[in-house]
Motif scaffolding. Structure first.
Motif, PDB file in Angstrom:
ATOM      1  N   ALA A 106       0.882  -1.198  -0.206  1.00 11.88           N
ATOM      2  CA  ALA A 106      -0.381  -0.030  -0.371  1.00 11.88           C
ATOM      3  C   ALA A 106       0.758   1.136   0.007  1.00 11.88           C
ATOM      4  N   GLN A 107       2.440   0.957   1.122  1.00 11.05           N
ATOM      5  CA  GLN A 107       2.660   2.435   0.821  1.00 11.05           C
ATOM      6  C   GLN A 107       2.912   2.788  -0.734  1.00 11.05           C
ATOM      7  N   TRP A 108       3.865   1.062  -1.142  1.00 14.54           N
ATOM      8  CA  TRP A 108       4.502   1.638  -2.714  1.00 14.54           C
ATOM      9  C   TRP A 108       3.581   2.070  -3.200  1.00 14.54           C
ATOM     10  N   GLN A 109       2.123   2.115  -3.138  1.00 13.75           N
ATOM     11  CA  GLN A 109       1.181   2.405  -4.174  1.00 13.75           C
ATOM     12  C   GLN A 109       0.178   4.022  -4.532  1.00 13.75           C
ATOM     13  N   SER A 110       1.023   4.159  -3.359  1.00 17.08           N
ATOM     14  CA  SER A 110       0.441   5.432  -2.814  1.00 17.08           C
ATOM     15  C   SER A 110       2.085   6.348  -3.258  1.00 17.08           C
ATOM     16  N   GLN A 111       2.656   5.595  -3.472  1.00 15.77           N
ATOM     17  CA  GLN A 111       3.680   6.937  -4.254  1.00 15.77           C
ATOM     18  C   GLN A 111       4.267   6.524  -5.466  1.00 15.77           C
ATOM     19  N   HIS A 112       3.407   5.569  -5.879  1.00 15.58           N
ATOM     20  CA  HIS A 112       3.619   5.203  -7.361  1.00 15.58           C
ATOM     21  C   HIS A 112       1.759   5.728  -8.415  1.00 15.58           C
ATOM     22  N   PRO A 113       1.470   6.935  -8.008  1.00 15.75           N
ATOM     23  CA  PRO A 113      -0.153   6.869  -8.416  1.00 15.75           C
ATOM     24  C   PRO A 113      -0.656   6.886  -9.797  1.00 15.75           C
ATOM     25  N   SER A 116       1.206   0.457 -11.301  1.00 12.86           N
ATOM     26  CA  SER A 116       2.168  -0.619 -11.886  1.00 12.86           C
ATOM     27  C   SER A 116       1.901  -1.454 -12.321  1.00 12.86           C
ATOM     28  N   GLU A 177      -5.439  -5.227   0.250  1.00 12.68           N
ATOM     29  CA  GLU A 177      -5.087  -4.074   0.146  1.00 12.68           C
ATOM     30  C   GLU A 177      -5.335  -2.968  -0.802  1.00 12.68           C
ATOM     31  N   LEU A 178      -5.211  -3.055  -1.913  1.00 10.08           N
ATOM     32  CA  LEU A 178      -4.813  -1.649  -2.900  1.00 10.08           C
ATOM     33  C   LEU A 178      -7.048  -1.214  -3.838  1.00 10.08           C
ATOM     34  N   GLU A 179      -8.096  -3.082  -3.805  1.00  8.49           N
ATOM     35  CA  GLU A 179      -8.861  -2.284  -4.395  1.00  8.49           C
ATOM     36  C   GLU A 179      -9.447  -2.282  -3.097  1.00  8.49           C
TER      37      GLU A 179
END
Length: 210
Positions: A106-113, A116, A177-179
Motif C-alpha cells: 500500500a505504501q508503494w502504491q501511494s507513492q506511484h499514483p 505499477s 490491500e489496494l482495491e
C-alpha cells in the motif's frame, strides 16, 4: 427400464471431467496489471494456481521465466516508461517478494499514483528464491511485500511452510490491500470451491453439492 450410466466429458476450458468450475468463476473488476513469472516446472503441475488467476483477472500475463533475459511484458513496461505513451498506463515494474528491502504494498502504491506493473514469481518458495538469485534483472527491480493472512487455504502440496501463500492467494491479498476487500473475499470464496472440486476431480468422482 435401466438408466444409461453417467458419461463425463472433459471441459475444453477448465480441463475438469467431473467437476467443471467454469460456471462458478466470478466476474472480477480490477485495474491491477500483473505478470506471473512462471517457473518451467509449474507448467507441468496440475496444482498450479496461476492459470486460475488469469481466468479471473483480465490484466494478467503469464510468462515463462528465463534466467538470462527479461520477460516480454517487462520489456514492454520499460518501453512505455521511455516513450510515456499515456499517463494512465501502468508502467513501473515492481517485484512482489518479501525481503529486507521490500516496502509495504500500500505504501508503494501511494507513492506511484500512475500505477505499477506487478511481477510475481509463480513457483514453489524454494524455486522462487532460486529464480531471484539467478536473474540480475529481477534483483534490480524494486520489491514490495503484502500483509499475509495467518493461514492459507491451499493444501495441495506437501511440505508447505506455515505462512506461505499460493499465487492465487497472493493476488487476492493484493486486491484486498489496494482495491476492494469485497472483491478479495469473492475470489477466496471461489478458490475454496475450486479446491473442493479439484480434490474430488483428483479422486475421479463428482463433488456432491448441497
Amino acid at each position: 427400464m435401466n438408466q444409461p450410466p453417467y458419461l463425463a466429458t472433459t471441459c475444453v476450458r477448465c480441463g475438469f471431467q467431473h467437476n467443471c468450475y467454469c460456471d462458478a468463476i466470478p466476474t472480477i473488476t480490477s485495474d491491477l496489471t500483473v505478470t506471473l513469472l512462471t517457473h518451467p516446472n509449474e507448467t507441468k503441475r496440475a496444482t498450479n494456481t496461476g492459470q486460475i488467476v488469469k481466468q479471473l483477472l483480465p490484466n494478467t500475463h503469464i510468462d515463462i521465466w528465463q534466467r538470462k533475459g527479461p520477460i516480454p511484458s517487462y520489456i514492454a513496461s520499460q518501453e512505455r516508461l521511455s516513450v510515456r505513451e499515456s499517463e494512465l498506463e501502468p508502467t513501473t515494474p515492481v517485484l512482489v517478494f518479501p525481503s529486507e528491502s521490500s516496502v509495504p504494498l500500500a505504501q508503494w502504491q501511494s507513492q506511484h499514483p500512475r500505477g505499477s506493473h506487478f511481477i510475481l514469481l509463480d513457483a514453489t518458495w524454494q524455486e522462487a528464491k532460486k529464480m531471484l538469485n539467478r536473474s540480475e534483472w529481477l534483483q534490480a527491480l524494486p520489491q514490495v511485500s503484502i500483509t499475509a493472512p495467518e493461514s492459507s487455504q491451499y493444501q495441495l502440496r506437501r511440505n508447505q511452510q506455515s505462512g506461505n501463500l499460493c499465487t492465487f492467494e497472493v493476488v487476492a491479498q493484493m486486491i484486498n490491500e489496494l482495491e476492494s476487500d469485497k472483491t478479495a473475499r469473492t475470489m477466496l470464496a471461489f478458490f475454496k470451491d475450486y479446491l473442493a472440486r479439484y480434490q474430488a476431480e483428483r479422486c475421479g468422482h463428482r463433488l456432491d453439492k448441497p
